[in-house]
Design a protein around this motif. Sequence first.
Motif, short mmCIF file in Angstrom:
data_model
loop_
_atom_site.label_atom_id
_atom_site.label_comp_id
_atom_site.label_asym_id
_atom_site.label_seq_id
_atom_site.Cartn_x
_atom_site.Cartn_y
_atom_site.Cartn_z
N THR A 135 7.71 1.29 -10.78
CA THR A 135 7.72 1.49 -9.34
C THR A 135 9.05 1.03 -8.75
OG1 THR A 135 6.68 -0.68 -8.99
CG2 THR A 135 5.22 1.24 -9.14
N HIS A 136 9.20 1.19 -7.45
CA HIS A 136 10.42 0.77 -6.76
C HIS A 136 10.59 -0.75 -6.86
CE1 HIS A 136 7.19 0.09 -3.85
NE2 HIS A 136 7.97 -0.81 -3.31
N LYS A 138 10.67 -4.41 -5.75
CA LYS A 138 9.93 -5.12 -4.71
C LYS A 138 10.56 -6.48 -4.45
CE LYS A 138 5.58 -2.93 -6.18
NZ LYS A 138 4.16 -3.15 -6.55
N ALA A 153 3.30 -5.41 -12.13
CA ALA A 153 4.25 -4.45 -12.71
C ALA A 153 3.79 -4.00 -14.09
CB ALA A 153 5.64 -5.06 -12.79
N GLU A 156 0.87 -1.59 -13.55
CA GLU A 156 1.35 -0.33 -12.98
C GLU A 156 1.93 0.58 -14.07
OE1 GLU A 156 2.73 -1.87 -8.52
OE2 GLU A 156 4.14 -1.88 -10.20
N SER A 168 1.48 2.06 -6.97
CA SER A 168 1.93 0.72 -6.60
C SER A 168 0.71 -0.11 -6.24
CB SER A 168 2.90 0.79 -5.41
OG SER A 168 3.38 -0.49 -5.09
N THR A 202 -4.64 -0.98 -4.16
CA THR A 202 -3.26 -0.49 -4.05
C THR A 202 -2.46 -1.34 -3.07
OG1 THR A 202 -3.74 1.02 -2.21
CG2 THR A 202 -4.06 1.86 -4.46
#
Length: 254
Positions: A135-136, A138, A153, A156, A168, A202
């Motif tokens: 994911t992006h 954070k 993480a 995910e 996310s 989420t």
Amino acid sequence: MGTVALIIILFLSVFFISCSSSTRSEYEMKLLYEGWLVEHHKNYNDLFEKDKRYEIFKDNLKYIDEHNAGNHTYQLGLNLFADLTVDEYQNNDLGFNPLSKMNMTYKVSSRYMLDKGEELKLPNSVDWREKGAVTHVKNQGKCNSSWAFTTIATIESLNKIVTGELISLSEQELIDCYRKGCGRDDPVKAFEFIILNHGIDTAEDYPYRAVYSKCDLSKKKKKVVSINGYVLGPFNNENAMKGGGGKATCYWRC
């Protein structure tokens, strides 16, 4: 005002790339510092604190420049932690507590070992970003919750690999419903909470706030992604990670 600040930041970004610490004047470093303050919305209580942070900022900038002038495979840059010493960053922003694992005895788990003579062919490297399994980036803020981000993480990426869907997930649910507060903790215990909770919500539905709030039981019941178990491997053992006869401890229904 916002447009002016943006122009200053863009100018300083180009300026930063083109200069090194050996060519920067005090005025240039001060200008860079002021632009960095604007970019990261930094405010200090008094001028003494601001000056103190400026000296730390200069030291970090020097380290960045010296690194980038060398022959490395990666480059460094300024981020929101540029006014902190290494000790301050480690004490205030890292939340993993490894103490419970230091004296752990690992048992052999045959399910995760190769037969003698069997060779596992693996690529030299894998970039999971290219496979869309990350994911992006954070930001944990000042909550000492890196343990929660580590746990989330991992789940995910695992969910993406297994189901093909990258979601996310909520670090805040771990802080509110498992730990009940910010501070250092153990990702292993967070895994156990998610298993007993039958899943986790989420990040969109239970967003991160970087502070402790009372557990939202209505959202705690929303179990979007779940896991059945987890495996702990020995520290610094690449062979065990490949399944090549190392020791590992399997928990729950691995």
